[in-house]
Design a protein around this motif. Structure first.
Motif, PDB file in Angstrom:
ATOM      1  N   ILE A  13       0.701  -0.759   0.202  1.00  0.00           N
ATOM      2  CA  ILE A  13      -0.134  -0.427  -0.088  1.00  0.00           C
ATOM      3  C   ILE A  13       0.907   1.508   0.077  1.00  0.00           C
ATOM      4  O   ILE A  13       0.826   2.237  -0.594  1.00  0.00           O
ATOM      5  CB  ILE A  13      -0.995   0.432   0.983  1.00  0.00           C
ATOM      6  CG1 ILE A  13      -1.827  -1.360   0.896  1.00  0.00           C
ATOM      7  CG2 ILE A  13      -1.982   1.339   1.054  1.00  0.00           C
ATOM      8  CD1 ILE A  13      -2.714  -1.576   2.575  1.00  0.00           C
ATOM      9  N   ASP A  34      10.953   3.343   5.504  1.00  0.00           N
ATOM     10  CA  ASP A  34      10.816   2.298   5.963  1.00  0.00           C
ATOM     11  C   ASP A  34      12.499   1.497   5.791  1.00  0.00           C
ATOM     12  O   ASP A  34      13.470   1.772   6.465  1.00  0.00           O
ATOM     13  CB  ASP A  34      11.003   1.889   4.216  1.00  0.00           C
ATOM     14  CG  ASP A  34       9.546   0.107   4.619  1.00  0.00           C
ATOM     15  OD1 ASP A  34      10.059  -0.688   5.744  1.00  0.00           O
ATOM     16  OD2 ASP A  34       8.718   0.018   4.721  1.00  0.00           O
ATOM     17  N   LEU A  62       9.920   2.328  13.443  1.00  0.00           N
ATOM     18  CA  LEU A  62       9.200   2.964  13.813  1.00  0.00           C
ATOM     19  C   LEU A  62       9.174   2.347  15.471  1.00  0.00           C
ATOM     20  O   LEU A  62       8.386   2.925  15.993  1.00  0.00           O
ATOM     21  CB  LEU A  62       7.226   2.205  12.734  1.00  0.00           C
ATOM     22  CG  LEU A  62       5.979   3.034  13.280  1.00  0.00           C
ATOM     23  CD1 LEU A  62       6.723   4.300  13.122  1.00  0.00           C
ATOM     24  CD2 LEU A  62       5.564   2.410  12.775  1.00  0.00           C
ATOM     25  N   ASN A  83       1.723   4.514   7.990  1.00  0.00           N
ATOM     26  CA  ASN A  83       1.113   3.620   7.325  1.00  0.00           C
ATOM     27  C   ASN A  83       2.013   2.061   7.746  1.00  0.00           C
ATOM     28  O   ASN A  83       1.643   0.817   7.923  1.00  0.00           O
ATOM     29  CB  ASN A  83       1.442   3.961   5.904  1.00  0.00           C
ATOM     30  CG  ASN A  83       1.312   2.022   4.657  1.00  0.00           C
ATOM     31  OD1 ASN A  83       0.398   1.986   4.270  1.00  0.00           O
ATOM     32  ND2 ASN A  83       2.743   2.013   4.491  1.00  0.00           N
ATOM     33  N   TYR A 142      -2.637  -6.538  17.108  1.00  0.00           N
ATOM     34  CA  TYR A 142      -2.555  -5.703  16.641  1.00  0.00           C
ATOM     35  C   TYR A 142      -3.668  -5.028  15.533  1.00  0.00           C
ATOM     36  O   TYR A 142      -3.841  -3.740  16.085  1.00  0.00           O
ATOM     37  CB  TYR A 142      -2.159  -7.240  15.030  1.00  0.00           C
ATOM     38  CG  TYR A 142      -2.602  -6.092  13.418  1.00  0.00           C
ATOM     39  CD1 TYR A 142      -1.427  -5.110  12.301  1.00  0.00           C
ATOM     40  CD2 TYR A 142      -3.501  -6.041  12.782  1.00  0.00           C
ATOM     41  CE1 TYR A 142      -1.990  -4.475  11.936  1.00  0.00           C
ATOM     42  CE2 TYR A 142      -3.836  -5.449  11.978  1.00  0.00           C
ATOM     43  CZ  TYR A 142      -3.306  -4.885  10.866  1.00  0.00           C
ATOM     44  OH  TYR A 142      -3.525  -4.359  10.109  1.00  0.00           O
ATOM     45  N   LYS A 183      -4.309  -1.218  16.553  1.00  0.00           N
ATOM     46  CA  LYS A 183      -4.644  -0.240  15.662  1.00  0.00           C
ATOM     47  C   LYS A 183      -6.483   0.720  16.062  1.00  0.00           C
ATOM     48  O   LYS A 183      -6.407   1.860  15.810  1.00  0.00           O
ATOM     49  CB  LYS A 183      -5.417  -1.364  14.628  1.00  0.00           C
ATOM     50  CG  LYS A 183      -3.490  -1.706  13.463  1.00  0.00           C
ATOM     51  CD  LYS A 183      -3.448  -0.624  12.981  1.00  0.00           C
ATOM     52  CE  LYS A 183      -2.185  -0.678  11.916  1.00  0.00           C
ATOM     53  NZ  LYS A 183      -1.973   0.238  10.767  1.00  0.00           N
ATOM     54  N   VAL A 208      -7.088  -5.425   1.924  1.00  0.00           N
ATOM     55  CA  VAL A 208      -6.374  -5.361   0.361  1.00  0.00           C
ATOM     56  C   VAL A 208      -5.056  -6.264   0.353  1.00  0.00           C
ATOM     57  O   VAL A 208      -4.223  -6.669   0.566  1.00  0.00           O
ATOM     58  CB  VAL A 208      -5.810  -3.978   0.544  1.00  0.00           C
ATOM     59  CG1 VAL A 208      -4.511  -3.395  -0.732  1.00  0.00           C
ATOM     60  CG2 VAL A 208      -6.496  -3.115   0.758  1.00  0.00           C
TER      61      VAL A 208
END
Ligand SMILES: NC(=O)c1ccc[n+]([C@@H]2O[C@H](COP(=O)([O-])OP(=O)(O)OC[C@H]3O[C@@H](n4cnc5c(N)ncnc54)[C@H](O)[C@@H]3O)[C@@H](O)[C@H]2O)c1
Length: 273
Positions: free
Chosen positions: A20, A39, A66, A92, A160, A164, A193
């Motif tokens: 994505i 990244d 991150l 993202n 996870y 979120k 996705v």
């Protein structure tokens, strides 16, 4: 859109080497933005950036972890030094798809802390260090990539999904605290996705169940998300902030029983009852 409505804007995309993220980098750069793909060092970020540059787009890659505050601070400093400003932050990147991320009863404290430290603390710190740059430039748009797993229960991926959920709440707080300074913050609750990893791992019967629950009849493409990020990045969405938007083909827009009830009704009518 294939215009230049992001011309003059600078965007930072965490996890920009992924499915994505790389589609989003292409979308934003095609709309005129200068883009930093950030990244993990082992990711194909340099190849992705090189591919986009070879198409004439203004994209650079920079290492980001991150889960490390210094790394986040450094990625922001790199963006400021390279392009002089930051207008769009696409949060993202995420730690995801961990096989050991199961139910609460079996949850490892270490895994929980690792996922929260990366996804929740990391996303908060990305906002924290991006905000001064955005405010200095007169405002900006933060897009947090969340997940539909944050608003409905499952038997696995607890850490996870909860991470979120925290990102959803963070979105409301950042939007509330910085709207007056011209910073908007929205979250996309993404669902199903197709990515190379999903293509490998998703058996056909499970794909069919998912598609039966998509009001659009298909799974998503990375470009489906990139288009919405492009809209939220642009001034076309200047009155949209603090929103949690499902971008999932209508997965959560219908009663959970709808596909099964439709099949039962079809079977009854086929039997002439
Ligand atoms: N694909 C889906 O169906 C789906 C569904 C819901 C939500 N999402 C969300 O969309 C986002 C993108 O996912 P994707 O499907 O493109 O997956 P992906 O695995 O292709 O991309 C994720 C990227 O994040 C990077 N990343 C992971 N940990 C990182 C870290 N600590 N620091 C920096 N970068 C890190 C990875 O290297 C990778 O490039 C994620 O936030 C994910 O949770 C995806």
């Amino acid at each position: 859109m294939n215009g230049q409505e992001l011309k003059g804007k600078v965007a930072l995309i965490s996890g920009g080497a992924g499915a994505i993220g790389s589609a989003t980098a292409r979308r934003l750069a095609q709309d005129g933005a200068r883009v930093v793909i950030a990244d993990l060092p082992g990711s194909p970020m340099h190849e992705v950036a090189e591919g986009l540059r070879s198409d004439g787009l203004d994209v650079v890659a920079h290492a980001l972890d991150l889960s490390q505050e210094d790394s986040i601070r450094e990625a922001m400093a790199f963006t400021a030094a390279t392009y002089g400003r930051l207008d769009v932050l696409d949060n993202n990147a995420a730690m995801k798809g961990l096989p050991a991320d199961g139910d609460v009863l079996g949850m490892s404290t270490e895994l929980w802390d690792q996922v929260m430290g990366c996804n929740v603390r990391g996303t908060m710190l990305m906002c924290k260090y991006a905000l001064p740059l955005m405010i200095r430039g007169g405002g900006g748009s933060i897009i947090n990539i969340s997940s539909g797993t944050s608003v409905a229960g499952e038997r696995y991926q607890t850490a996870y999904a909860v991470s979120k959920g925290a990102i959803n709440t963070l979105t409301l707080y950042v939007a509330s605290q910085h709207g007056a300074q011209g910073v908007r913050c929205n979250a996309l609750l993404v669902g199903s996705v197709t990515t190379p990893a999903m293509e490998r791992a998703l058996p056909q019967p499970m794909r069919e169940v998912l598609c039966a629950h998509k009001l659009t009849g298909r799974l998503g493409l990375p470009s489906d998300i990139a288009e919405v990020v492009g809209f939220l990045a642009s001034d076309r969405s200047s009155w949209v902030t603090g929103q949690l938007w499902a971008v999932d083909g209508g997965y959560y827009a219908h009663q959970p029983t709808m596909p099964q009830f439709a099949a039962l009704r079809a079977a009854v009518s086929a039997n002439g009852a």
